[in-house]
Every structure is written in structure tokens, then in C-alpha cells.
Design a protein around this motif. Structure first.
Motif, mmCIF file in Angstrom:
data_model
loop_
_atom_site.group_PDB
_atom_site.id
_atom_site.type_symbol
_atom_site.label_atom_id
_atom_site.label_comp_id
_atom_site.label_asym_id
_atom_site.label_seq_id
_atom_site.Cartn_x
_atom_site.Cartn_y
_atom_site.Cartn_z
ATOM 1 N N THR A 100 4.497 -16.433 42.883
ATOM 2 C CA THR A 100 4.698 -16.320 41.622
ATOM 3 C C THR A 100 5.987 -16.723 41.336
ATOM 4 N N ARG A 101 7.241 -16.321 42.138
ATOM 5 C CA ARG A 101 8.433 -16.689 42.201
ATOM 6 C C ARG A 101 8.676 -18.267 42.288
ATOM 7 N N HIS A 102 8.023 -18.827 43.234
ATOM 8 C CA HIS A 102 7.928 -20.185 43.454
ATOM 9 C C HIS A 102 7.550 -20.915 42.380
ATOM 10 N N PHE A 103 6.398 -20.502 41.580
ATOM 11 C CA PHE A 103 5.756 -21.113 40.493
ATOM 12 C C PHE A 103 6.661 -21.082 39.267
ATOM 13 N N VAL A 104 7.327 -20.004 39.046
ATOM 14 C CA VAL A 104 8.430 -19.878 37.955
ATOM 15 C C VAL A 104 9.577 -20.614 38.247
ATOM 16 N N GLU A 105 10.181 -20.964 39.466
ATOM 17 C CA GLU A 105 11.380 -21.888 39.615
ATOM 18 C C GLU A 105 10.898 -22.888 39.157
#
Length: 131
Positions: A100-105
Motif C-alpha cells: 500500500t505504501r509503495h502504491f501511494v508513493e
């Protein structure tokens, strides 16, 4: 100043533009040549700062020129790369939190890149015929 690649003689147009033959060369403040290929690479990497640097160095004049034989523009390339990023995010193999963090970044860098392209007048090639 703008660069007219139809001029034959070589001339210094400003500290960043040089026309020679049918080519128009653009240089940044560090005297590094900026090219359409470097712009494509910056969009592929969703590097908004590099896209801005390249466009501010003079390439915004040609932002909607074809980048390939299919007549696509740099905004088309952005859309293709963004779609690939979304597909990659759905197949990310890390933990849910990390994915999820990777997706948001990825989405934040894509949004910044899109904003820079639009501020410089980028448009899709929809409806245009290839050269």
C-alpha cells in the motif's frame, strides 16, 4: 527565445539553445544537452523534478511533438507508464502495508509528473494521425 530548426546556419540563440542544420539543441544551466529521449526517460521514471528541469531548459516548445513512429506524445507515454504502474501495484508481492505504501508513493510521483506535463501544455495524441 525559441529555436527554429529550419534555419541552416549555426547560431547561438541564448545560453541554452543552439540551432544547427535541421536540429535544435537545448542545454540546461550546467551545459548538459536535454533531449526528447531524456524527457521520455524522466516520464518513464515518474521523475517530476527531472521532467520540470528538461521542460524548463527549452523542450516545452516541442512538448506535443511525436515521440515515436505511432505519433504518440509525451502525455500518451505518461498514460502508458501510469497504467503499467497500476498493474504492477496489483501484483506487488510484499506485505499489504508495504504494498500500500509503495502504491501511494507511485501515485504521488505520477500525480506530480502529470501536473508538470499539464502545466507545460502537454496533450494526448487522440485523433491525430501519425506522421
Amino acid at each position: 527565445s525559441s529555436c527554429n530548426p529550419k534555419r541552416i546556419e549555426t547560431r547561438l540563440l541564448s545560453n541554452r539553445h543552439l540551432a544547427m542544420g535541421n536540429a535544435c539543441l537545448h542545454f540546461d544551466e550546467d551545459e548538459e544537452e536535454v533531449t526528447q529521449e531524456k524527457l521520455v526517460e524522466a516520464v518513464e521514471n515518474m521523475d517530476a523534478d527531472e521532467v520540470e528541469r528538461i521542460l524548463e531548459s527549452g523542450l516545452s516548445e516541442i512538448i506535443n511533438q511525436s515521440i515515436n513512429e505511432r505519433g504518440q506524445t509525451i502525455l500518451d507515454k505518461f498514460a502508458i507508464e501510469h497504467a503499467a504502474m497500476l498493474k504492477e501495484a496489483l501484483h506487488h508481492k510484499d506485505s499489504a502495508g508495504h504494498s500500500t505504501r509503495h502504491f501511494v508513493e507511485m501515485q504521488e510521483s505520477a500525480a506530480q509528473t502529470l501536473r508538470v506535463l499539464l502545466e507545460h501544455g502537454a496533450v494526448l495524441s487522440a485523433g491525430r494521425k501519425p506522421p
